[in-house]
Write a protein that holds these residues in place. Structure first.
Motif: not given
Length: 432
Positions: A47-51, A184-202
């Motif tokens: 999402a961050a790269i596409t944006g 093992p890693h945490a599964p995909f959670d759409p509720r956390q996507l916005s926060s993760a995108v904000t970090l990745a977009f940095f």
């Protein structure tokens, strides 16, 4: 002054500025920040790269539409009006010097791998960061050509560890070390996507720097779009492969707790010597990014002053065409920000500064999209980009959003001061 002196950046230097400003502390710090999100981090990168690509198309379209402008901020001011222009530009400028505080700290943390006394205490870490910030500021005070040459050199160097990480990931993939069930890693959670995108977009912030510094670029209508899209495409692909690969090649909790996650990754599979080498490259990468952002922290107020939206005195330059006052003031503010957090937990200040920087710069991207819509330039990309910008701003959280708006509001007095100065300027004498 010759054109090569006034506009020293060609395609390769402009592309190096884009890649160099993007590949820096973000890449070398974010695996630890994003590891707790697990599979959500992969979607966040996409999402961050596409944006960023969409926003890059908008900024490239603005550069083509108004190649005579001194930068994207000047275009926004001319189309939206001086007050919106100064608010957008000031927010972007605040994001730059706050990012410099974060980048300087990251560089010192990697340098501390070789000289541990740098990280002996929070005081030594902060003192080292402030010292490094001012060393790079002094380099930029020598002029844009010197800063540009340093940027090309550090960009070439920083691509070496990225290539090594890609090779290691290919090796692990061939050996089955990157399978979904390896750790093992945490599964995909759409509720956390916005926060993760904000970090990745940095880590994506910086792709607009060629457009912001358009006054320094030769043939900007042609060079800026090519350099911006090439830089975003290359860097985004490297991020997606390298950062996600690091997260999934090791236990989630190990990556999340690492101070130098990239060096730890290489050391875990190739040994201590390779890890030290990558730590050195990471320090170079962060210093290169710091150089590019220090350059921009002077160019942004310079462009705003030349556009007439803030007092002209702020953009006064010396014989080398360097905005000394704006450059020094920016580094002073970044130093104050670093020093003000001397007693805080490193992880907490990293997370907060990531979110504040991203929120502050996203207001600039939103303004660029609105400008493109008004001009009728790249309208589909502008609509998508505007929606993405507001979504990512929301992910920064109330505290970061509030501070970004507060920093933006501090520009209002400067705007009215510029207007008063313009109104009080004497009328030119009539020609006889």
């Amino acid at each position: 002054m010759t054109d090569i002196t006034r506009r020293p950046f060609g395609f390769w230097t402009a592309t190096a500025l884009v890649v160099g400003n993007m590949i820096g502390s973000g890449f070398f710090a974010l695996p630890a920040q994003l590891a707790p999100f697990g599979f959500t981090s992969v979607a966040a990168w996409v999402a961050a790269i596409t944006g960023a690509m969409v926003l890059a198309l908008v900024i490239a379209g603005l550069s083509r539409a108004k190649p005579e402008a001194t930068g994207t901020l000047a275009i926004c001011a001319s189309v939206l009006g001086p007050l919106p222009g100064v608010l957008i530009g000031w927010s972007f400028w605040a994001g730059i010097w706050s990012a410099n505080a974060f980048i300087a700290l990251t560089a010192v943390r990697y340098l501390a791998v070789f000289w541990p006394p740098l990280a002996f205490s929070s005081f030594t870490l902060v003192a080292g960061a402030v010292g490094l910030l001012w060393m790079i500021t002094l380099l930029n005070l020598r002029g844009a050509p010197a800063a540009g040459r340093f940027q090309v050199a550090t960009t070439i160097i920083k691509l070496v560890p990225l290539a090594a990480i890609i090779v290691l990931l290919v090796q692990l993939g061939a050996g089955g070390g990157l399978t979904a069930g390896a750790h093992p890693h945490a599964p995909f959670d759409p509720r956390q996507l916005s926060s993760a995108v904000t970090l990745a977009f940095f880590a994506m912030v910086g792709f607009e720097c060629a457009g912001v510094a358009a006054a320094r670029v030769r043939d900007p209508a042609r060079t800026i779009p090519r350099a911006t899209l090439a830089g975003v495409g290359l860097t985004g692909l490297l991020y997606l492969i390298a950062c996600s690969g690091i997260i999934f090649a090791m236990p989630q909790e190990v990556v999340a707790g690492a101070n130098a996650p990239v060096a730890l990754f290489v050391e875990s599979f190739w040994g201590r010597g390779a890890g030290l080498a990558v730590a050195g490259f990471a320090a170079v990468a962060a210093i290169g990014a710091l150089n590019g952002w220090v350059l921009l922290q002077g160019e942004v107020p310079l462009g705003m002053a030349r556009a007439g939206v803030i007092p002209a005195s702020i953009g006064r330059t010396d014989s080398r065409d360097v905005p000394v006052g704006a450059l020094v003031a920016s580094s002073v503010l970044a130093s104050v920000l670093v020093l003000s957090n001397i007693t805080r937990d490193t992880a907490a200040i990293y997370d907060f500064m990531l979110r504040v920087t991203t929120a502050a710069t996203l207001w600039f991207y939103a303004g660029a999209c609105v400008t493109a819509l008004v001009l009728g330039v790249a309208r589909p990309a502008a609509v998508i980009g505007l929606a993405f910008a507001f979504w990512a701003i929301w992910g920064a959280g109330y505290e970061a959003i509030g501070l970004s708006l507060l920093l933006m509001a501090t520009a209002v007095p400067l705007y009215f001061l510029a207007r008063r100065s313009a109104e009080q300027a004497p009328e030119p004498a009539p020609v006889a």
